[in-house]
Design an enzyme around this catalytic site. Sequence first.
Site, mmCIF file in Angstrom:
data_model
loop_
_atom_site.group_PDB
_atom_site.id
_atom_site.type_symbol
_atom_site.label_atom_id
_atom_site.label_comp_id
_atom_site.label_asym_id
_atom_site.label_seq_id
_atom_site.Cartn_x
_atom_site.Cartn_y
_atom_site.Cartn_z
ATOM 1 N N HIS A 183 10.892 -22.313 2.563
ATOM 2 C CA HIS A 183 11.213 -23.634 3.125
ATOM 3 C C HIS A 183 11.582 -23.413 4.590
ATOM 4 C CE1 HIS A 183 11.152 -26.194 -0.552
ATOM 5 N NE2 HIS A 183 11.108 -24.995 -1.112
ATOM 6 N N HIS A 221 7.508 -17.985 -0.530
ATOM 7 C CA HIS A 221 7.655 -19.445 -0.683
ATOM 8 C C HIS A 221 8.842 -19.840 0.192
ATOM 9 C CE1 HIS A 221 7.729 -23.193 -3.318
ATOM 10 N NE2 HIS A 221 8.948 -23.233 -2.808
ATOM 11 N N CYS A 248 13.872 -29.179 -2.722
ATOM 12 C CA CYS A 248 14.335 -29.263 -4.109
ATOM 13 C C CYS A 248 15.532 -30.197 -4.178
ATOM 14 C CB CYS A 248 14.705 -27.869 -4.614
ATOM 15 S SG CYS A 248 15.402 -27.925 -6.277
ATOM 16 N N ARG A 268 3.540 -31.063 -5.658
ATOM 17 C CA ARG A 268 4.688 -30.836 -6.560
ATOM 18 C C ARG A 268 5.972 -30.642 -5.746
ATOM 19 N NH1 ARG A 268 8.877 -27.487 -7.102
ATOM 20 N NH2 ARG A 268 7.533 -25.755 -6.526
ATOM 21 N N ASP A 269 6.082 -29.546 -5.027
ATOM 22 C CA ASP A 269 7.330 -29.274 -4.319
ATOM 23 C C ASP A 269 7.544 -30.308 -3.224
ATOM 24 O OD1 ASP A 269 9.663 -28.045 -3.555
ATOM 25 O OD2 ASP A 269 8.764 -26.099 -3.125
#
Length: 285
Positions: free
Chosen positions: A206, A204, A237, A12-13
């Site tokens: 990055h 979470h 994103c 997903r991400d």
Amino acid sequence: MTYVEIFEVGPRDGLQNEKRLIPISEKVALVDCLSGAGFRRIEVASFVSPKWVPQMADSADVLAQITRVQGVSYAALAPNLRGFDAAVNARADEVAVFASASEGFSRANLNCSIVESLARFGPVMDAARAAGIPVRGYVSCVTDCPFDGPVAPGDVAHVVAALRDMGCYEISLGDTLGGATPDRIAAMLRAVVQELPADRLAGHYHDTGGRALENIEASLEFGLRVFDAAVGGLGGCPYAPGASGNVATETVHDWLVARGWDTGLDRDVVANAARMARAMQKGHA
Ligand code: HMG
Ligand code: MG
């Protein structure tokens, strides 16, 4: 050995930010590979507007075509009731709502204010409760926003409290830009754990600035035991300009194991999945 869970978010991400429209068969192959690695939860889909994130438009097909492994929870993002209904129809095992700690990113990512986004989640939470579907919450921009700059720890704690009150079973704290440092993660966590205990929080991070592992280390000291990661370090994103991928699953795994933590993962399968993910990124899986 003590268990630390890596929540795989690559399908997903990781994939949502890829420019090339990836064929469903490649996405399904990646998820099927990951399903054999020992993950408890894999985020595989996103029921958002296909105009906003075209790459995720085939999420229902992905969920329909994967081979489900017992004991693995296949998760999907749902920004509103429409997304939730689509996720349930596609037999997602759990969903995630996503808010921002900063107004600028909330507008860019969800086209509404933080308060408006939380109001949209209300019906999602009600429907999920009625259907017995667990809901995870994300808070983006926990230290920095690409539009508003540094974010105050109290602002993060405020959104965490709102998602907790709505009934999210776990809240994942997103360093969306990937520029956080351990001291700023620690300052943020000091405020957040006043609202929700560490065993209901996830990190979470990055990895734009290359400090995600240090941020995980700082979070472990606060008692967090769940970290999101993406095989091959895929992604980012589309509404966070300048941000790069999630910290790579294989990197987090090796780092944790070297420090005596148990991830329950099969390193060879994770390595295979990382190879697949990198090939998908280059356009020749
Ligand atoms: P909007 O334009 O304000 O809302 O978007 P709208 O209600 O006017 O809908 C616009 C169009 O989308 C309409 O279609 C709706 O029907 C449709 P049209 O009439 O124009 O043809 N629509 C939908 N279609 C499919 N599924 C839905 C849905 N909802 C509306 N669920 C909206 C508001 C929330 C829909 C939009 O802003 C959106 O989709 N945003 C999602 C952006 C996104 O997915 N970002 C990436 C995920 S978040 C992330 O990566 C961060 C995270 O990793 C943590 C971190 O790193 O910090 C989680
Ligand atoms: Mg993310």
